[in-house]
Design a protein around this motif. Structure first.
Motif, short mmCIF file in Angstrom:
data_model
loop_
_atom_site.label_atom_id
_atom_site.label_comp_id
_atom_site.label_asym_id
_atom_site.label_seq_id
_atom_site.Cartn_x
_atom_site.Cartn_y
_atom_site.Cartn_z
N ALA A 1 33.88 16.60 45.76
CA ALA A 1 34.71 18.32 46.00
C ALA A 1 34.97 18.81 45.13
N TRP A 2 35.12 19.56 45.39
CA TRP A 2 35.05 21.48 44.69
C TRP A 2 36.65 22.16 45.05
N HIS A 3 36.91 22.08 44.02
CA HIS A 3 38.53 22.75 43.81
C HIS A 3 39.19 22.72 45.34
N LEU B 1 31.45 29.68 34.73
CA LEU B 1 30.79 29.99 35.85
C LEU B 1 29.74 30.11 36.81
N LEU B 2 29.02 29.43 38.07
CA LEU B 2 28.51 29.00 38.28
C LEU B 2 27.04 30.18 37.66
N SER B 3 27.10 31.09 37.44
CA SER B 3 26.27 31.69 37.38
C SER B 3 24.67 31.17 36.52
N LYS C 1 38.16 7.79 36.85
CA LYS C 1 38.85 9.05 36.10
C LYS C 1 38.84 8.56 34.69
N VAL C 2 37.90 9.21 33.25
CA VAL C 2 37.42 8.87 31.37
C VAL C 2 38.67 9.44 31.41
N VAL C 3 39.55 7.88 30.68
CA VAL C 3 40.79 8.62 30.16
C VAL C 3 40.26 7.90 28.29
N PRO D 1 30.14 21.00 39.75
CA PRO D 1 28.62 21.51 39.69
C PRO D 1 27.11 21.66 38.92
N SER D 2 28.57 21.88 37.56
CA SER D 2 27.96 21.17 35.96
C SER D 2 26.84 19.99 36.05
N ASN D 3 27.86 19.16 36.70
CA ASN D 3 26.49 17.60 35.99
C ASN D 3 26.21 17.28 37.58
N LEU E 1 30.47 9.64 35.85
CA LEU E 1 31.73 9.47 36.38
C LEU E 1 32.54 10.43 36.82
N GLU E 2 33.19 10.43 37.41
CA GLU E 2 33.71 11.32 38.41
C GLU E 2 35.73 10.72 38.26
N ALA E 3 36.35 11.61 38.69
CA ALA E 3 38.08 10.57 38.60
C ALA E 3 38.60 11.01 39.89
N MET F 1 33.10 33.48 48.05
CA MET F 1 32.57 32.96 46.90
C MET F 1 32.60 34.67 45.97
N GLN F 2 32.49 34.06 44.81
CA GLN F 2 32.59 35.63 44.38
C GLN F 2 31.43 35.43 43.16
N ILE F 3 29.77 34.47 43.48
CA ILE F 3 29.00 35.21 43.38
C ILE F 3 27.87 35.00 44.22
C1 LIG Z 1 39.61 28.11 43.02
C2 LIG Z 1 38.25 28.42 42.89
C3 LIG Z 1 36.81 29.53 42.25
C4 LIG Z 1 36.15 29.52 41.82
N1 LIG Z 1 35.52 30.22 42.21
C5 LIG Z 1 33.79 30.46 41.55
C6 LIG Z 1 33.22 31.75 42.16
O1 LIG Z 1 33.00 31.76 43.59
N2 LIG Z 1 31.46 31.36 41.50
C7 LIG Z 1 31.20 30.89 40.27
O2 LIG Z 1 30.82 31.64 38.98
N3 LIG Z 1 32.63 30.42 39.62
C8 LIG Z 1 34.01 30.28 40.20
N4 LIG Z 1 34.97 29.51 40.08
C9 LIG Z 1 34.46 28.38 38.62
C10 LIG Z 1 34.49 27.33 38.45
O3 LIG Z 1 34.86 26.98 37.46
C11 LIG Z 1 33.19 27.04 38.59
O4 LIG Z 1 32.78 27.49 39.78
C12 LIG Z 1 32.67 25.69 38.61
O5 LIG Z 1 33.78 25.08 39.61
C13 LIG Z 1 32.73 24.75 37.72
O6 LIG Z 1 32.03 23.32 37.57
P1 LIG Z 1 32.21 22.14 36.34
O7 LIG Z 1 31.49 21.30 37.30
O8 LIG Z 1 31.58 22.98 34.94
O9 LIG Z 1 33.68 21.98 36.49
P2 LIG Z 1 34.93 21.68 37.79
O10 LIG Z 1 34.02 22.41 38.87
O11 LIG Z 1 35.89 22.37 37.86
O12 LIG Z 1 34.47 19.54 37.47
C14 LIG Z 1 34.95 19.11 37.10
C15 LIG Z 1 34.33 17.89 37.52
O13 LIG Z 1 35.30 17.16 36.71
C16 LIG Z 1 36.10 15.82 36.98
N5 LIG Z 1 36.77 15.79 36.36
C17 LIG Z 1 37.73 16.33 34.99
N6 LIG Z 1 38.18 14.87 34.10
C18 LIG Z 1 37.79 13.82 34.36
C19 LIG Z 1 37.77 12.94 34.20
N7 LIG Z 1 38.15 13.14 32.53
N8 LIG Z 1 36.92 12.01 34.18
C20 LIG Z 1 36.83 12.00 35.35
N9 LIG Z 1 35.87 13.28 36.05
C21 LIG Z 1 37.02 14.46 35.30
C22 LIG Z 1 36.93 16.79 38.05
O14 LIG Z 1 37.45 16.14 39.19
C23 LIG Z 1 36.22 17.83 38.50
O15 LIG Z 1 34.97 17.33 39.72
C24 LIG Z 1 35.89 29.30 40.58
C25 LIG Z 1 37.08 28.59 40.50
C26 LIG Z 1 38.25 28.16 40.87
C27 LIG Z 1 39.34 27.25 40.67
#
Ligand SMILES: Cc1cc2nc3c(=O)[nH]c(=O)nc-3n(C[C@H](O)[C@H](O)[C@H](O)COP(=O)(O)OP(=O)(O)OC[C@H]3O[C@@H](n4cnc5c(N)ncnc54)[C@H](O)[C@@H]3O)c2cc1C
Length: 425
Positions: free
Chosen positions: A46-48, A397-399, A123-125, A18-20, A39-41, A58-60
């Motif tokens: 897919a989210w979690h 978080l997603l906030s 996957k970024v290594v 979600p962040s990127n 670049l995604e591994a 969802m908790q938000i």
């Molecule tokens: C089960 C669960 C439920 C959640 N529910 C909520 C919610 O309801 N509300 C909320 O605010 N937050 C929630 N969260 C917190 C969660 O951190 C955020 O929702 C959100 O996933 C953060 O997004 P992100 O992109 O930073 O990280 P992530 O969602 O973890 O995404 C990171 C991505 O980077 C990829 N990646 C990792 N390493 C590499 C690499 N070396 N090379 C390439 N790709 C890589 C991963 O495969 C993944 O796709 C939840 C977390 C979990 C575990």
């Protein structure tokens, strides 16, 4: 090793969660000329995926989607998604701010499909500095596919957002390769798919994931025997009351960042019950009912073991033996599987960053999410989701996704110039 193409990207994103994804949308809506590649591994968005538990919510609020707080008129809001899918009116009839996790993942996937800026199965290594006579003006990002094939990409700036890394308790250290010792992040893929009738399973933890897994397993036809084991005295509810919820407002980031370090620590501790080792109250009630119901029929399949410390894990033949300490007494219990719902760590992967580590002055980013880099290192290195100690509880978080993306886009245009200024401070 192959090189992706001759292109030097203005920005490469590590991870496409979600962040990127939110950043990709913000770049597009700002109509910047920035050429970005993510670049995604995983092999597809897919989210979690291991925690797509049927019925988990969802908790938000859905209003805190990828874009809405930045641009409510965006075609990529959750409401737009519902409208596109023909479910807007029925969603309204549900009278809730909280979609299911499955639906939110579908929303995120729907947005991701409209942004072909990500290469999956990459996957970024490693990240390496491209050094021209002592000045670094770009970085090479090395990726590995599931097949083992390596591809190299070149970028002028980086944004690192790989999420958290599964955290196991210390007693699991010697069991890293045992497929019966599982982290919650792999629950759906590793446990549900191979569940056997009557299995005995220990779930370690007292947070939302532990509770969701307990409730899900308790309801499955295989009727496993479940022990939910936690250090604390009881399962505690998450605080999502309105005044407390204000801490997640994007406007709070500046206020939190301005606090002295000690005050930040104190604030994180004081408000930990919004997110850590706590469970949604409705799920607590569901679990209480489940445990109560079995006592009515004198069953002992589901058990909550609070105030209990796991001190050791041993493999004994077919079973896993946990040594448990409760009220000063030790005992051993045998299980077929152990699920650790023990959270995630957020520390930048030093192995991946090894090639630029010598230029990185600190691993703590500034207010603008950039790591302070040494003089002569022009690329900006942004991080998303790695600033909880400095930016507050919203950071993982997603906030704050929408605003954080907007802030990063705003600084990106001048990124290389400003990176030098930070180093000079
Ligand atoms: C089960 C669960 C439920 C959640 N529910 C909520 C919610 O309801 N509300 C909320 O605010 N937050 C929630 N969260 C917190 C969660 O951190 C955020 O929702 C959100 O996933 C953060 O997004 P992100 O992109 O930073 O990280 P992530 O969602 O973890 O995404 C990171 C991505 O980077 C990829 N990646 C990792 N390493 C590499 C690499 N070396 N090379 C390439 N790709 C890589 C991963 O495969 C993944 O796709 C939840 C977390 C979990 C575990």
């Amino acid at each position: 090793m192959t090189t992706s193409d001759q292109e030097i990207y203005d920005l490469i994103g590590v991870g496409f969660g979600p962040s990127n994804l939110s950043l990709a949308v913000a770049l597009d809506e700002a109509q910047t000329p920035i050429r970005a590649k993510f670049l995604e591994a995983q092999p597809h968005f897919a989210w979690h995926p291991g925690m797509m538990i049927p019925g988990a919510d969802m908790q938000i609020s859905f209003l805190k989607d990828l874009v809405g707080q930045r641009n409510p008129q965006s075609p990529y809001t959750f409401v737009s998604y519902l409208h596109h899918k023909g479910r807007l009116n029925r969603f309204i009839n549900r009278k809730t701010f909280f979609p299911s996790r499955v639906e939110f993942n579908d929303y995120l996937s729907w947005v991701a499909a409209q942004f072909p800026v990500c290469d999956y199965d990459r996957k970024v290594v490693g990240i390496e500095a491209v050094d021209h006579h002592g000045a670094v003006d770009a970085v090479d990002v090395v990726t590995r596919a599931a097949s083992g094939a390596e591809t190299r990409y070149r970028a002028r700036n980086l944004v690192i957002a790989p999420g958290g890394v599964a955290k196991f308790p210390a007693f699991c250290n010697d069991h890293a390769d045992d497929p019966r010792v599982i982290h919650a992040k792999d629950y759906m893929t590793s446990v549900v798919s191979s569940l056997r009738p009557g299995e005995r399973i220990a779930i370690i933890g007292a947070g939302q994931s532990a509770a969701e897994i307990f409730a899900d397993l308790a309801d499955r036809p295989e009727a496993p025997q479940l022990d939910l084991i936690m250090r604390g005295r009881t399962i505690k509810p998450s605080d999502d009351s309105p005044f407390v919820n204000e801490i997640f407002d994007p406007s709070q980031t500046d206020a939190f960042y301005a606090l002295p370090e000690g005050a930040r620590h104190a604030a994180l501790d004081e408000l930990a019950a919004t997110n850590y080792s706590v469970v949604d109250e409705d799920l607590i009630c569901t679990i209480y009912e489940m445990v109560y119901e079995q006592s009515v029929v004198a069953e002992k399949r589901l058990s909550i073991q609070s105030d209990t410390l796991v001190t050791q894990l041993e493999t004994t033949g077919e079973t896993l033996a946990l040594t448990l300490s409760h009220a000063g007494e030790m005992r051993t219990e045998r299980y077929d599987r152990i699920i650790c719902a023990t959270g995630y760590t957020r520390a930048l992967d030093q192995q991946v960053l090894h090639g630029i580590a010598q230029y990185c002055l600190k691993t703590v980013p500034g207010r603008d999410y950039r790591l302070p880099m040494a003089d002569g290192f022009a690329p900006s290195v942004y991080v998303q989701g790695y600033s909880e100690p400095t930016h507050g509880l919203s950071d993982t978080l997603l906030s704050v996704l929408a605003q954080r993306s907007e802030e990063i886009v705003a600084t990106l245009a001048e990124a290389p110039v400003q990176a030098r200024e930070i180093a000079a401070e």
